[in-house]
Write a protein that holds these residues in place. Structure first.
Motif, PDB file in Angstrom:
ATOM      1  N   GLU A   8       0.834  -1.211   0.000  1.00  0.00           N
ATOM      2  CA  GLU A   8       0.000   0.000   0.000  1.00  0.00           C
ATOM      3  C   GLU A   8       0.865   1.255   0.000  1.00  0.00           C
ATOM      4  O   GLU A   8       0.569   2.218  -0.721  1.00  0.00           O
ATOM      5  N   LEU A   9       1.916   1.243   0.783  1.00  0.00           N
ATOM      6  CA  LEU A   9       2.809   2.395   0.856  1.00  0.00           C
ATOM      7  C   LEU A   9       3.517   2.616  -0.476  1.00  0.00           C
ATOM      8  O   LEU A   9       3.585   3.747  -0.975  1.00  0.00           O
ATOM      9  N   LYS A  10       4.033   1.554  -1.075  1.00  0.00           N
ATOM     10  CA  LYS A  10       4.686   1.670  -2.384  1.00  0.00           C
ATOM     11  C   LYS A  10       3.697   2.187  -3.426  1.00  0.00           C
ATOM     12  O   LYS A  10       4.039   3.070  -4.224  1.00  0.00           O
ATOM     13  N   ALA A  11       2.492   1.635  -3.429  1.00  0.00           N
ATOM     14  CA  ALA A  11       1.487   2.057  -4.406  1.00  0.00           C
ATOM     15  C   ALA A  11       1.157   3.534  -4.255  1.00  0.00           C
ATOM     16  O   ALA A  11       1.062   4.266  -5.239  1.00  0.00           O
ATOM     17  N   PHE A  12       1.017   3.978  -3.029  1.00  0.00           N
ATOM     18  CA  PHE A  12       0.658   5.379  -2.790  1.00  0.00           C
ATOM     19  C   PHE A  12       1.783   6.320  -3.217  1.00  0.00           C
ATOM     20  O   PHE A  12       1.549   7.308  -3.919  1.00  0.00           O
ATOM     21  N   ILE A  13       2.998   6.000  -2.831  1.00  0.00           N
ATOM     22  CA  ILE A  13       4.128   6.871  -3.177  1.00  0.00           C
ATOM     23  C   ILE A  13       4.344   6.886  -4.685  1.00  0.00           C
ATOM     24  O   ILE A  13       4.576   7.941  -5.281  1.00  0.00           O
ATOM     25  N   PHE A  14       4.253   5.726  -5.318  1.00  0.00           N
ATOM     26  CA  PHE A  14       4.447   5.689  -6.765  1.00  0.00           C
ATOM     27  C   PHE A  14       3.289   6.382  -7.485  1.00  0.00           C
ATOM     28  O   PHE A  14       3.489   6.991  -8.536  1.00  0.00           O
ATOM     29  N   ALA A  15       2.089   6.328  -6.918  1.00  0.00           N
ATOM     30  CA  ALA A  15       0.948   7.052  -7.494  1.00  0.00           C
ATOM     31  C   ALA A  15       1.203   8.558  -7.427  1.00  0.00           C
ATOM     32  O   ALA A  15       0.911   9.283  -8.383  1.00  0.00           O
ATOM     33  N   LEU A  16       1.757   9.029  -6.313  1.00  0.00           N
ATOM     34  CA  LEU A  16       2.130  10.449  -6.215  1.00  0.00           C
ATOM     35  C   LEU A  16       3.141  10.806  -7.300  1.00  0.00           C
ATOM     36  O   LEU A  16       3.040  11.841  -7.957  1.00  0.00           O
ATOM     37  N   TYR A  17       4.115   9.940  -7.487  1.00  0.00           N
ATOM     38  CA  TYR A  17       5.177  10.146  -8.476  1.00  0.00           C
ATOM     39  C   TYR A  17       4.593  10.336  -9.881  1.00  0.00           C
ATOM     40  O   TYR A  17       5.109  11.122 -10.672  1.00  0.00           O
ATOM     41  N   GLN A  18       3.509   9.642 -10.180  1.00  0.00           N
ATOM     42  CA  GLN A  18       2.943   9.690 -11.521  1.00  0.00           C
ATOM     43  C   GLN A  18       2.036  10.894 -11.779  1.00  0.00           C
ATOM     44  O   GLN A  18       1.669  11.138 -12.924  1.00  0.00           O
ATOM     45  N   LEU A  19       1.692  11.642 -10.754  1.00  0.00           N
ATOM     46  CA  LEU A  19       0.834  12.810 -10.947  1.00  0.00           C
ATOM     47  C   LEU A  19       1.597  13.924 -11.664  1.00  0.00           C
ATOM     48  O   LEU A  19       2.813  14.057 -11.523  1.00  0.00           O
ATOM     49  N   ASP A  20       0.844  14.739 -12.404  1.00  0.00           N
ATOM     50  CA  ASP A  20       1.454  15.824 -13.167  1.00  0.00           C
ATOM     51  C   ASP A  20       1.381  17.184 -12.483  1.00  0.00           C
ATOM     52  O   ASP A  20       2.010  18.133 -12.949  1.00  0.00           O
ATOM     53  N   SER A  21       0.630  17.272 -11.406  1.00  0.00           N
ATOM     54  CA  SER A  21       0.510  18.561 -10.728  1.00  0.00           C
ATOM     55  C   SER A  21       0.395  18.333  -9.220  1.00  0.00           C
ATOM     56  O   SER A  21       0.055  17.236  -8.775  1.00  0.00           O
ATOM     57  N   PRO A  22       0.672  19.389  -8.445  1.00  0.00           N
ATOM     58  CA  PRO A  22       0.559  19.255  -6.988  1.00  0.00           C
ATOM     59  C   PRO A  22      -0.862  18.897  -6.562  1.00  0.00           C
ATOM     60  O   PRO A  22      -1.831  19.135  -7.277  1.00  0.00           O
ATOM     61  N   LEU A  23      -0.952  18.355  -5.379  1.00  0.00           N
ATOM     62  CA  LEU A  23      -2.242  17.969  -4.809  1.00  0.00           C
ATOM     63  C   LEU A  23      -3.009  19.197  -4.334  1.00  0.00           C
ATOM     64  O   LEU A  23      -2.407  20.216  -3.965  1.00  0.00           O
ATOM     65  N   PRO A  24      -4.338  19.101  -4.276  1.00  0.00           N
ATOM     66  CA  PRO A  24      -5.109  20.175  -3.645  1.00  0.00           C
ATOM     67  C   PRO A  24      -4.688  20.298  -2.181  1.00  0.00           C
ATOM     68  O   PRO A  24      -4.252  19.320  -1.561  1.00  0.00           O
ATOM     69  N   GLU A  25      -4.833  21.479  -1.638  1.00  0.00           N
ATOM     70  CA  GLU A  25      -4.395  21.739  -0.255  1.00  0.00           C
ATOM     71  C   GLU A  25      -5.040  20.787   0.750  1.00  0.00           C
ATOM     72  O   GLU A  25      -4.382  20.349   1.695  1.00  0.00           O
ATOM     73  N   ASN A 126      11.113  13.520  -7.160  1.00  0.00           N
ATOM     74  CA  ASN A 126      12.559  13.641  -6.945  1.00  0.00           C
ATOM     75  C   ASN A 126      13.125  12.390  -6.272  1.00  0.00           C
ATOM     76  O   ASN A 126      14.198  11.912  -6.644  1.00  0.00           O
ATOM     77  N   THR A 127      12.416  11.872  -5.297  1.00  0.00           N
ATOM     78  CA  THR A 127      12.878  10.687  -4.566  1.00  0.00           C
ATOM     79  C   THR A 127      12.938   9.480  -5.484  1.00  0.00           C
ATOM     80  O   THR A 127      13.946   8.768  -5.512  1.00  0.00           O
ATOM     81  N   TRP A 128      11.855   9.214  -6.248  1.00  0.00           N
ATOM     82  CA  TRP A 128      11.858   8.064  -7.146  1.00  0.00           C
ATOM     83  C   TRP A 128      12.909   8.224  -8.234  1.00  0.00           C
ATOM     84  O   TRP A 128      13.538   7.232  -8.630  1.00  0.00           O
ATOM     85  N   ALA A 129      13.111   9.453  -8.724  1.00  0.00           N
ATOM     86  CA  ALA A 129      14.140   9.665  -9.748  1.00  0.00           C
ATOM     87  C   ALA A 129      15.511   9.249  -9.224  1.00  0.00           C
ATOM     88  O   ALA A 129      16.288   8.597  -9.938  1.00  0.00           O
ATOM     89  N   ILE A 130      15.807   9.594  -7.988  1.00  0.00           N
ATOM     90  CA  ILE A 130      17.082   9.211  -7.376  1.00  0.00           C
ATOM     91  C   ILE A 130      17.170   7.693  -7.239  1.00  0.00           C
ATOM     92  O   ILE A 130      18.192   7.085  -7.549  1.00  0.00           O
ATOM     93  N   ILE A 131      16.086   7.078  -6.788  1.00  0.00           N
ATOM     94  CA  ILE A 131      16.076   5.618  -6.612  1.00  0.00           C
ATOM     95  C   ILE A 131      16.232   4.917  -7.957  1.00  0.00           C
ATOM     96  O   ILE A 131      17.024   3.978  -8.094  1.00  0.00           O
ATOM     97  N   ILE A 132      15.510   5.382  -8.955  1.00  0.00           N
ATOM     98  CA  ILE A 132      15.591   4.771 -10.281  1.00  0.00           C
ATOM     99  C   ILE A 132      16.998   4.902 -10.852  1.00  0.00           C
ATOM    100  O   ILE A 132      17.535   3.949 -11.407  1.00  0.00           O
ATOM    101  N   ARG A 133      17.591   6.076 -10.690  1.00  0.00           N
ATOM    102  CA  ARG A 133      18.977   6.259 -11.163  1.00  0.00           C
ATOM    103  C   ARG A 133      19.924   5.333 -10.423  1.00  0.00           C
ATOM    104  O   ARG A 133      20.847   4.771 -11.010  1.00  0.00           O
ATOM    105  N   SER A 134      19.716   5.161  -9.126  1.00  0.00           N
ATOM    106  CA  SER A 134      20.601   4.292  -8.349  1.00  0.00           C
ATOM    107  C   SER A 134      20.456   2.830  -8.775  1.00  0.00           C
ATOM    108  O   SER A 134      21.379   2.045  -8.639  1.00  0.00           O
ATOM    109  N   LEU A 135      19.296   2.478  -9.321  1.00  0.00           N
ATOM    110  CA  LEU A 135      19.082   1.131  -9.839  1.00  0.00           C
ATOM    111  C   LEU A 135      19.533   1.007 -11.284  1.00  0.00           C
ATOM    112  O   LEU A 135      19.433  -0.052 -11.880  1.00  0.00           O
ATOM    113  N   GLN A 136      19.995   2.134 -11.832  1.00  0.00           N
ATOM    114  CA  GLN A 136      20.477   2.222 -13.214  1.00  0.00           C
ATOM    115  C   GLN A 136      19.421   1.759 -14.201  1.00  0.00           C
ATOM    116  O   GLN A 136      19.669   0.957 -15.079  1.00  0.00           O
ATOM    117  N   MET A 137      18.225   2.312 -14.031  1.00  0.00           N
ATOM    118  CA  MET A 137      17.116   1.997 -14.918  1.00  0.00           C
ATOM    119  C   MET A 137      16.715   3.247 -15.688  1.00  0.00           C
ATOM    120  O   MET A 137      16.879   4.360 -15.195  1.00  0.00           O
TER     121      MET A 137
END
Length: 140
Positions: A8-25, A126-137
């Motif tokens: 659930e945590l992975k799904a939620f964080i990765f879902a945030l990563y895929q959004l194109d704009s900030p969340l409503p307040e 930003n976090t997933w980009a760093i992780i993905i780069r560290s996995l060399q993907m």
């Protein structure tokens, strides 16, 4: 953390990563109140409260589910799931790599700053980009 909570945590964080704009307040305020790992069960309700996040969350959850089915030792399904088959191979590859590389402690450490940020979408990207780069993907 139970395996379902980690998913659930992975799904939620990765879902945030895929959004194109900030969340409503209001949604961002709900996320800022989340205490990991105690409040993981609240993530689904938060995701459902904002349509773009709900769609992204469901897509990621389906990808995680398809990955776990492929990893199971049971027999192959008699009927092929065409929806799961058509999902982005890149996203699935990233999720598999992340699933194999991140233990519960690492996932918790990654989640906390994302949930505490004033813009969780940007911090997740930003976090997933760093992780993905560290996995060399390649980036999706």
């Amino acid at each position: 953390m139970k395996p379902i909570e980690a998913s659930e945590l992975k799904a939620f964080i990765f879902a945030l990563y895929q959004l194109d704009s900030p969340l409503p307040e209001t949604v961002q305020a709900q996320i800022n109140k989340i205490n990991i790992p105690a409040d993981i069960s609240k993530l689904y309700d938060i995701a459902k409260s904002y349509s773009p996040l709900a769609t992204s969350y469901e897509n990621v959850w389906q990808s995680l589910d398809a990955i776990s089915k492929q990893r199971s030792k049971g027999p192959l399904p008699a009927k092929i799931d065409r929806v799961a088959e058509q999902q982005s191979t890149e996203i699935n590859n990233i999720l598999v790599a992340i699933d194999e590389q991140l233990d519960d402690q690492s996932l918790t450490e990654i989640a906390r700053p994302i949930f505490q940020a004033s813009d969780s979408v940007t911090v997740a990207k930003n976090t997933w980009a760093i992780i993905i780069r560290s996995l060399q993907m390649p980036m999706p």
